[in-house]
Every structure is written in C-alpha cells, then in structure tokens.
Design a protein around this motif. Structure first.
Motif, PDB file in Angstrom:
ATOM      1  N   ILE A   7      16.881   0.577  13.261  1.00 56.20           N
ATOM      2  CA  ILE A   7      18.200   0.114  12.813  1.00 56.20           C
ATOM      3  C   ILE A   7      18.947  -0.617  13.929  1.00 56.20           C
ATOM      4  N   PHE A   8      18.778  -0.183  15.192  1.00 58.25           N
ATOM      5  CA  PHE A   8      19.485  -0.858  16.283  1.00 58.25           C
ATOM      6  C   PHE A   8      18.878  -2.239  16.568  1.00 58.25           C
ATOM      7  N   ILE A  30      28.492  -3.085  20.257  1.00 55.67           N
ATOM      8  CA  ILE A  30      29.130  -2.783  18.964  1.00 55.67           C
ATOM      9  C   ILE A  30      29.989  -1.534  19.090  1.00 55.67           C
ATOM     10  N   LEU A  31      30.859  -1.334  18.122  1.00 53.40           N
ATOM     11  CA  LEU A  31      31.599  -0.073  18.065  1.00 53.40           C
ATOM     12  C   LEU A  31      30.741   0.972  17.366  1.00 53.40           C
ATOM     13  N   LEU A  33      29.806   3.953  15.013  1.00 48.83           N
ATOM     14  CA  LEU A  33      30.311   4.334  13.681  1.00 48.83           C
ATOM     15  C   LEU A  33      30.952   5.712  13.685  1.00 48.83           C
ATOM     16  N   GLY A  34      30.562   6.546  14.613  1.00 45.98           N
ATOM     17  CA  GLY A  34      31.121   7.906  14.716  1.00 45.98           C
ATOM     18  C   GLY A  34      31.750   8.084  16.085  1.00 45.98           C
ATOM     19  N   HIS A  40      35.049   3.592  21.264  1.00 45.34           N
ATOM     20  CA  HIS A  40      33.690   3.993  21.697  1.00 45.34           C
ATOM     21  C   HIS A  40      32.687   2.895  21.305  1.00 45.34           C
ATOM     22  N   LEU A  42      28.743   0.816  21.983  1.00 40.88           N
ATOM     23  CA  LEU A  42      27.328   0.983  22.322  1.00 40.88           C
ATOM     24  C   LEU A  42      26.783  -0.354  22.803  1.00 40.88           C
ATOM     25  N   ASN A  88      21.558   8.684  26.737  1.00 43.27           N
ATOM     26  CA  ASN A  88      20.715   9.837  26.417  1.00 43.27           C
ATOM     27  C   ASN A  88      19.248   9.426  26.278  1.00 43.27           C
ATOM     28  N   GLY A  94      19.862  14.772  23.583  1.00 44.34           N
ATOM     29  CA  GLY A  94      20.834  14.366  22.567  1.00 44.34           C
ATOM     30  C   GLY A  94      20.610  12.974  22.007  1.00 44.34           C
ATOM     31  N   GLN A  95      19.472  12.343  22.355  1.00 43.70           N
ATOM     32  CA  GLN A  95      19.217  11.006  21.796  1.00 43.70           C
ATOM     33  C   GLN A  95      18.862  11.140  20.320  1.00 43.70           C
ATOM     34  N   THR A  96      19.538  10.362  19.489  1.00 45.79           N
ATOM     35  CA  THR A  96      19.273  10.420  18.039  1.00 45.79           C
ATOM     36  C   THR A  96      18.747   9.089  17.503  1.00 45.79           C
ATOM     37  N   VAL A  97      19.015   7.998  18.228  1.00 46.09           N
ATOM     38  CA  VAL A  97      18.476   6.685  17.833  1.00 46.09           C
ATOM     39  C   VAL A  97      17.575   6.229  18.975  1.00 46.09           C
ATOM     40  N   HIS A 101      20.200   2.615  24.315  1.00 49.37           N
ATOM     41  CA  HIS A 101      21.604   2.193  24.209  1.00 49.37           C
ATOM     42  C   HIS A 101      22.416   2.941  25.248  1.00 49.37           C
TER      43      HIS A 101
END
Ligand code: AMP
Ligand code: ZN
Length: 138
Positions: A7-8, A30-31, A33-34, A40, A42, A88, A94-97, A101
């Motif tokens: 997605i990124f 980008i900003l 989303l959460g 905040h 990225l 991360n 804690g990396q989720t994507v 980034h």
C-alpha cells in the motif's frame, strides 16, 4: 523496485490519494491516517524497501535531512515545540507496514507523553559482554 501488493508503494507513487505535504523524485511525505498528534507525517521512499536494513544507502542519506526539513516546517506552520523522528523495524518493534517509513511526530507543549520508556539498570560487566556480542556481529 515497487511491490504491487504494498500500500505504501501505491501511495508513494500516487496510485492511491494521500494528504501529501512534500514530494520529490525519491520521496513522498504524507499525513498519517491515525495521527499520534496533529500533523503526524510519514516519509515514504518511492522505491520499496522492507525496512532500514534493506534501505538503499543513497536514499538513506536523504532521509534525516528530509525529516529535519519537515519537522522545522511543522514548528513554523503548526506551532509544535519539537518533534520526534521514529522508525520501526520488525513486528517486535511495532512495524505494521513493511515498506520503510520514518514517522515525523510533532510534539506540543503539554501534549501527551509518547516515545518514552522506563530506564533500566544494568551491571557494567553485562554491558561489556553485550557490547562485545554486538561488535562481533558487525
Ligand atoms: P508502523 O507501525 O511504524 O509500521 O507505522 C505504520 C503507520 O502507517 C501507522 O502510524 C498507521 O497509522 C499508518 N498508516 C497505515 N495505513 C495508512 C494509510 N493508508 N495512509 C496513511 N497512513 C497509514
Ligand atoms: Zn512498498
């Protein structure tokens, strides 16, 4: 290289719309989303790298200066008092994507605590042994 399932990659290359604050040939910023705080952002390289260990060195050299530039703009535009650069690597961190980034998180006076930890205590002997183990793996 792009990853068609990432997605990124799609956001960084403009295939999915985003709140873009900066773009050049290597990056889109980008900003989030959460957001952890207002503004905040990225920093996304346009090429796909899973994490910092895969990151191309020429791209890596541009990430910190760009983080500083975005953070300074946040101070001017949003009035934050400081900012954190957070990055991360791996699920445990804690990396989720899994497209490299860098978070740029504005910090406001009297804002919530974040990016913090409780300092531990360690025996100097154990510190020396740990340092040796890391040194030997470099
Ligand atoms: P990390 O936990 O370091 O992998 O951070 C991933 C970040 O990406 C999180 O802060 C999410 O809120 C953010 N995020 C996930 N999907 C999107 C998206 N489509 N657009 C903007 N931010 C996203
Ligand atoms: Zn990607």
């Amino acid at each position: 290289m792009k990853d068609s399932n990432c997605i990124f990659c799609k956001i960084a290359n403009g295939e999915i719309p985003s709140s873009t604050v900066y773009e050049d040939q290597d990056f889109r910023v980008i900003l989030d989303l959460g957001p952890a705080a207002k503004g905040h952002a990225l920093i996304l390289p346009k090429e796909h790298f899973k994490d910092v260990c895969e990151l191309d060195e020429a791209v890596a050299a541009k990430v910190l200066p760009l983080g500083a530039k975005i953070g300074a703009a946040m101070k001017e535009a949003l009035g934050c008092a400081g900012f954190n650069l957070v990055q991360n690597n791996g699920v445990a961190a804690g990396q989720t994507v899994f497209h490299f980034h860098m978070h740029v998180i504005p910090r406001y006076e009297n804002g919530p605590e974040m990016v913090t930890w409780t300092p531990g205590k360690e025996d100097p002997e154990v510190l020396a042994q740990t340092a040796e183990r890391i040194k030997n793996a470099l």
